[in-house]
Enzyme design. Structure first.
Site, short mmCIF file in Angstrom:
data_model
loop_
_atom_site.label_atom_id
_atom_site.label_comp_id
_atom_site.label_asym_id
_atom_site.label_seq_id
_atom_site.Cartn_x
_atom_site.Cartn_y
_atom_site.Cartn_z
N ALA A 82 0.84 -1.21 0.00
CA ALA A 82 0.00 0.00 0.00
C ALA A 82 0.87 1.25 0.00
O ALA A 82 1.87 1.31 0.70
CB ALA A 82 -0.91 0.01 1.23
N THR A 126 11.65 1.25 -3.87
CA THR A 126 11.55 1.66 -5.28
C THR A 126 12.85 2.21 -5.85
O THR A 126 13.63 2.87 -5.13
CB THR A 126 10.45 2.73 -5.43
OG1 THR A 126 10.58 3.37 -6.70
CG2 THR A 126 10.54 3.81 -4.36
N GLU A 128 12.97 4.71 -7.59
CA GLU A 128 12.89 6.18 -7.48
C GLU A 128 13.87 6.69 -6.43
O GLU A 128 14.27 7.86 -6.47
CB GLU A 128 11.48 6.61 -7.10
CG GLU A 128 10.49 6.62 -8.25
CD GLU A 128 10.76 7.73 -9.26
OE1 GLU A 128 10.81 8.90 -8.88
OE2 GLU A 128 10.92 7.39 -10.44
N TYR A 150 7.64 11.63 -2.82
CA TYR A 150 7.37 10.18 -2.84
C TYR A 150 8.67 9.41 -2.56
O TYR A 150 8.71 8.54 -1.68
CB TYR A 150 6.81 9.78 -4.20
CG TYR A 150 6.80 8.28 -4.47
CD1 TYR A 150 5.83 7.46 -3.91
CD2 TYR A 150 7.78 7.69 -5.29
CE1 TYR A 150 5.83 6.08 -4.16
CE2 TYR A 150 7.79 6.33 -5.53
CZ TYR A 150 6.81 5.52 -4.97
OH TYR A 150 6.82 4.17 -5.21
N LYS A 154 9.70 7.08 0.64
CA LYS A 154 10.05 5.67 0.43
C LYS A 154 11.46 5.37 0.95
O LYS A 154 11.75 4.26 1.39
CB LYS A 154 9.95 5.30 -1.06
CG LYS A 154 8.52 5.12 -1.56
CD LYS A 154 7.97 3.76 -1.15
CE LYS A 154 6.64 3.45 -1.79
NZ LYS A 154 6.15 2.11 -1.44
#
Ligand code: NAP
Ligand code: G4F
Length: 344
Positions: A82, A126, A128, A150, A154
């Site tokens: 999620a 991730t 990213e 984001y 993360k």
């Protein structure tokens, strides 16, 4: 007795593929789903797995809710998928994104620690996090330089997983996954946005596809392969961090050209930056335009992963090439538009 797993983010792309995989392996699967005005089950239905899992109400912002779900379900494995997962939105909603994607993970770990749970925990980290990349290709040792709220959230989540593993001896694993796509991908992400728009354009339901930075390069794989890697990470003797990637990178511009080709459109690109367009050679119509509203305040220009560790330790390798993935996504969207069966 078979194993049990709790999957957060069950209504998303990876949640659906992972649920299918674990049910097929004989797991009892609990799908943790947040409340909405209507239940978002279309992806689970598309993979035929909705009736084979048990859904539980779940919200990553609520410590007490996480605690009661984990205590009730007491799963052998927890897959935390999620998240507010759209990079673009994280610039508009940075506090919310930080709370869900960063603090939400700490809430889960704290609940598991205070329960004395022996559950194995997977965190959806991730590529990213590599952001403004320090080396190419990127692997588990590459330093991070996140470029969006984001990615910063993360990165917090990634390090808190490492910290709980080292501090409390928890089986907490972080999968650093490069972009993975499928016909179940959310419609705002660039691959799906492209395949959906082009499927509409060839069927006369849309005129133009508007996109942002077409020079960005991504290492795109198939989501079905990546959930297999998540599962393998939790079957190891020791928790660790692993990169999953294909080892091949492609420009957004070239993904658009290839998707168009799969629909018999032959594109001719013209101009640079904000003036970039692509014309369908047959009709002479401009069908792709660059619109600066889709540019990001800070961009990740290039991602290319090195998954050698996953190959060596997990025996994991991607099985679907980008050409096959592109064809799969284009076909699915073409058929959904044709049959009026588009659900997400
Ligand atoms: P996705 O399709 O956007 O799914 C995200 C899921 O998170 C949805 O089920 C969503 O529920 C749920 N969610 C969002 N906020 C929540 C909250 N506050 N409480 C509980 N649930 C919440 O994402 P995905 O592509 O499957 O990716 C899965 C995970 O991997 C994400 O954490 C993502 O950041 C990460 N990741 C993805 C990729 C990729 O390329 N796909 C690569 C690396 C990492 P609703 O349906 O209610 O919105
Ligand atoms: O498809 P995207 O939005 O994915 P992005 O930002 O790479 O993030 C995805 O992959 C991450 C893994 O690396 C995940 F962690 C994350 O949750 C998500 O799944 O954008 C890909 C690239 C970017 O450079 C973006 O600027 O495509 C570029 N782009 C160009 N035009 C566009 C567009 N992106 C979107 N979404 N929409 C456009 O019109």
């Amino acid at each position: 007795m078979g194993k049990s797993a709790l999957i957060t983010g069950i209504s998303g792309q990876d949640g659906a593929y992972l649920a299918r995989l674990l049910v097929d392996k004989g797991y009892k699967v609990y799908g943790a789903q947040r409340r909405g005005a209507s239940l978002n089950t279309a992806r689970l239905e598309e993979l035929g797995v909705l009736n084979e899992i048990e859904t539980v109400p779940f919200e990553l912002l609520e410590y007490a809710n996480i605690s009661s779900v984990l205590n009730q379900v007491a799963p052998d494995e927890v897959y935390n998928l999620a998240a507010q997962s759209f990079v673009g939105t994280s610039f508009d909603q940075p506090l919310y994104t930080g709370d869900v994607d960063g603090m939400g993970v700490l809430r889960m770990l704290e609940v598991l620690r205070s329960m004395g749970s022996k559950a194995r925990f997977y965190q959806a980290s991730t590529s990213e996090m590599f952001g403004k990349v320090k080396e190419t290709p990127q692997n588990e040792e590459t330093p991070f330089h996140p470029r969006s709220p984001y990615a910063v959230a993360k990165l917090y989540a990634h390090w808190i997983v490492v910290n709980y593993r080292e501090s409390y001896n928890m089986f907490a694993t972080s999968g650093i996954l490069f972009n993975h796509e499928s016909p179940l991908r959310g419609a705002e992400f660039v691959t799906r946005k492209v395949t959906l728009a082009l499927a509409r354009i060839v069927q006369g339901e849309q005129d133009v596809l508007s996109v942002g930075n077409v020079e960005a390069e991504r290492d795109w794989g198939f989501a079905g392969d990546y959930v297999e890697g998540m599962w393998r990470m939790l079957q190891q003797d020791e928790p660790d961090d692993y990169v999953l990637a294909t080892g091949r990178t492609t420009k957004v511009r070239d993904f658009i050209t290839a998707s168009a080709k799969a629909l018999d459109l032959d594109l001719e690109w013209d101009g640079e930056g904000e003036q970039t367009t692509a014309t369908d050679k047959k009709s002479g119509k401009v069908i792709v335009r660059v619109d600066p509203q889709f540019f990001r305040p800070a961009e990740v220009e290039l991602l290319l992963g090195d998954a050698a560790k996953a190959k060596d330790k997990l025996g994991w390798e991607p099985t679907v090439q980008l050409e096959e993935l592109t064809e799969m996504m284009v076909r699915a969207d073409y058929d959904r538009i044709k049959n009026g069966s588009l659900k997400f």
